[in-house]
Write a protein that holds these residues in place. Structure first.
Motif, mmCIF file in Angstrom:
data_model
loop_
_atom_site.group_PDB
_atom_site.id
_atom_site.type_symbol
_atom_site.label_atom_id
_atom_site.label_comp_id
_atom_site.label_asym_id
_atom_site.label_seq_id
_atom_site.Cartn_x
_atom_site.Cartn_y
_atom_site.Cartn_z
ATOM 1 N N GLY A 327 -43.763 79.598 58.596
ATOM 2 C CA GLY A 327 -44.336 79.032 57.379
ATOM 3 C C GLY A 327 -45.533 78.153 57.670
ATOM 4 O O GLY A 327 -46.046 78.095 58.789
ATOM 5 N N THR A 328 -45.978 77.409 56.642
ATOM 6 C CA THR A 328 -47.161 76.561 56.735
ATOM 7 C C THR A 328 -46.820 75.160 56.263
ATOM 8 O O THR A 328 -46.132 74.998 55.257
ATOM 9 C CB THR A 328 -48.311 77.120 55.871
ATOM 10 O OG1 THR A 328 -48.591 78.460 56.270
ATOM 11 C CG2 THR A 328 -49.564 76.275 56.019
ATOM 12 N N VAL A 329 -47.314 74.152 56.988
ATOM 13 C CA VAL A 329 -47.138 72.751 56.603
ATOM 14 C C VAL A 329 -48.517 72.126 56.448
ATOM 15 O O VAL A 329 -49.316 72.141 57.386
ATOM 16 C CB VAL A 329 -46.315 71.973 57.644
ATOM 17 C CG1 VAL A 329 -46.217 70.494 57.242
ATOM 18 C CG2 VAL A 329 -44.917 72.569 57.776
ATOM 19 N N ILE A 330 -48.792 71.579 55.257
ATOM 20 C CA ILE A 330 -50.065 70.918 54.993
ATOM 21 C C ILE A 330 -49.829 69.430 54.796
ATOM 22 O O ILE A 330 -48.687 68.968 54.792
ATOM 23 C CB ILE A 330 -50.765 71.531 53.763
ATOM 24 C CG1 ILE A 330 -49.928 71.296 52.494
ATOM 25 C CG2 ILE A 330 -51.007 73.013 53.968
ATOM 26 C CD1 ILE A 330 -50.610 71.772 51.211
ATOM 27 N N GLY A 331 -50.912 68.675 54.626
ATOM 28 C CA GLY A 331 -50.788 67.234 54.451
ATOM 29 C C GLY A 331 -50.261 66.855 53.088
ATOM 30 O O GLY A 331 -50.263 67.635 52.144
ATOM 31 N N SER A 332 -49.770 65.622 52.985
ATOM 32 C CA SER A 332 -49.235 65.087 51.734
ATOM 33 C C SER A 332 -49.943 63.773 51.410
ATOM 34 O O SER A 332 -50.182 62.965 52.317
ATOM 35 C CB SER A 332 -47.730 64.851 51.866
ATOM 36 O OG SER A 332 -47.224 64.167 50.739
ATOM 37 N N PRO A 333 -50.289 63.546 50.119
ATOM 38 C CA PRO A 333 -50.158 64.446 48.971
ATOM 39 C C PRO A 333 -51.012 65.701 49.142
ATOM 40 O O PRO A 333 -52.071 65.661 49.758
ATOM 41 C CB PRO A 333 -50.640 63.593 47.790
ATOM 42 C CG PRO A 333 -50.558 62.185 48.254
ATOM 43 C CD PRO A 333 -50.846 62.229 49.724
ATOM 44 N N ALA A 334 -50.533 66.796 48.569
ATOM 45 C CA ALA A 334 -51.168 68.088 48.777
ATOM 46 C C ALA A 334 -52.555 68.134 48.144
ATOM 47 O O ALA A 334 -52.742 67.720 46.996
ATOM 48 C CB ALA A 334 -50.294 69.192 48.200
#
Length: 384
Positions: A327-334
């Motif tokens: 899968g993919t993990v992006i920064g937060s807040p998106a």
């Protein structure tokens, strides 16, 4: 083997709710180990549960009001004193017990995450003032009381994110933290059954077999990433990607006004709550959980079991597992533009690109299963 009588404490015993579902699963696991188990809850919604698991339901009003919370906590303390359980396990940070495993993290952590989402000093000030409502004050008060209860001996953290939330409490309380993990749900549906379900849902929603089904686990509109998802969905459709957004959870139809404004009315479906969540996720093409607060990883747990591709953020407690399974993990807040790129990349990879769910991989990230951790804590060798 030294069987015990355990009380598993939650708020609402409802298999469609995260905490209620985990209470039922934990009760079954402890029952399999030979223990006697009673689920203690404020209310129940006709759960599908092993009849050997006892239930003790308070029925003392709504948890959304200060009065309802206070009545339930008072009732709970009396119930625990009267029954003399060998051990008590609370799955909520606001309810006292000997062992606590907060399924959703802490209320303080939730408040901090919400505060980060406010725009500018004025927005943050308004949110701080909103924290003085009776319900917010009650949550903060009862969490402090539960985490300071003399009977509390161990807190089980389901992710490193929850452990960090608990650090400030632990330095004051001098209780130890034990790592654990929640089990991946078991997926028993065959590929044919999943395909049939997709066909039925497509006919019910007026869809074809061509659209890419993108699922957003919809709980809190702010924390689940509803806004960045819609802002990513609009250009995705405008760029010619044939996709539909499926909102799973307690979505409100008041959100239709914004969906209409963005011109996405035909590209969004409200799924609501479903008892066939795992099968539905297996029939979908992509799960997007751009949450700003998901310390236990509930937004992705079922998706991992369903082997459906996942996009989440670094606010997810199972982000490491999502990465391990493709899968993919992006920064937060998106950020909507970053989210859009991630969606396009995952859809380009193809359907069902996730690696098979691997309990060992999940275990390597956060330790033993919750049931195993509790078993270790309550077991002891009898004196010779």
């Amino acid at each position: 083997m030294n069987p015990k009588h355990l009380a598993v404490i939650c708020d609402k015993l409802d298999a469609r709710e995260i905490v209620g579902a985990q209470a039922i699963l934990l009760a079954h696991r402890l029952l399999e180990r030979g223990h006697r188990v009673t689920i203690v809850a404020r209310s129940a919604a006709d759960p599908d549960i092993d009849p050997r698991v006892e239930q003790r339901i308070a029925g003392v009003g709504s948890r959304f009001t200060f009065i309802g919370q206070r009545r339930y906590v008072r009732w709970l303390k009396r119930a625990l004193d009267e029954s003399q359980y060998d051990h008590t396990v609370s799955l909520v940070s606001t309810l006292p017990a000997e062992i606590m495993a907060p399924m959703r993290g802490t209320f303080r952590g939730y408040r901090e995450a919400m505060l980060k989402l406010q725009f500018g000093p004025l927005g943050r000030l308004k949110y701080v003032l909103a924290g003085f409502t009776p319900t917010a004050l009650a949550n903060a008060y009862f969490e402090k009381q539960a985490l300071g209860d003399p009977s509390l001996s161990v807190i089980i953290s389901l992710s490193p994110l929850i452990e960090r939330q608990l650090q400030s409490f632990v330095t004051q309380l001098r209780v130890r933290i034990e790592p654990a993990r929640c089990e991946l749900p078991s997926q028993s549906s065959t590929e044919d059954a999943v395909a049939q379900l997709r066909g039925k849902l497509a006919r019910a929603w007026g869809l074809t077999s061509e659209e890419a089904w993108i699922v957003l686990p919809f709980t809190n509109p702010q924390l689940c990433g509803f806004e960045p998802m819609l802002r990513a969905m609009k250009p995705l459709v405008e760029q010619g990607v044939d996709a539909v957004l499926l909102l799973v959870g307690q979505a409100r139809y008041t959100h239709l006004a914004w969906i209409d404004t963005l011109g996405l009315r035909d590209r969004v479906r409200f799924v609501g709550k479903t008892a066939y969540r795992l099968e539905f996720l297996a029939a979908s093409d992509l799960i997007v959980s751009p949450s700003s607060f998901d310390p236990s990883g509930w937004g992705v747990l079922d998706g991992l079991a369903a082997k459906t591709p996942i996009i989440t953020t670094d606010a997810c407690g199972l982000g490491e597992v999502v990465l391990k399974q493709g899968g993919t993990v992006i920064g937060s807040p998106a950020d909507p533009s970053e989210l859009l790129r991630a969606i396009r990349q995952q859809l380009a990879i193809g359907q069902k690109a996730m690696k098979p769910p691997d309990q060992a991989g999940t275990e390597g990230a956060v330790g033993r299963s919750l049931a195993d951790a509790i078993e270790d804590l309550i077991s002891y060798k009898s004196p010779a």
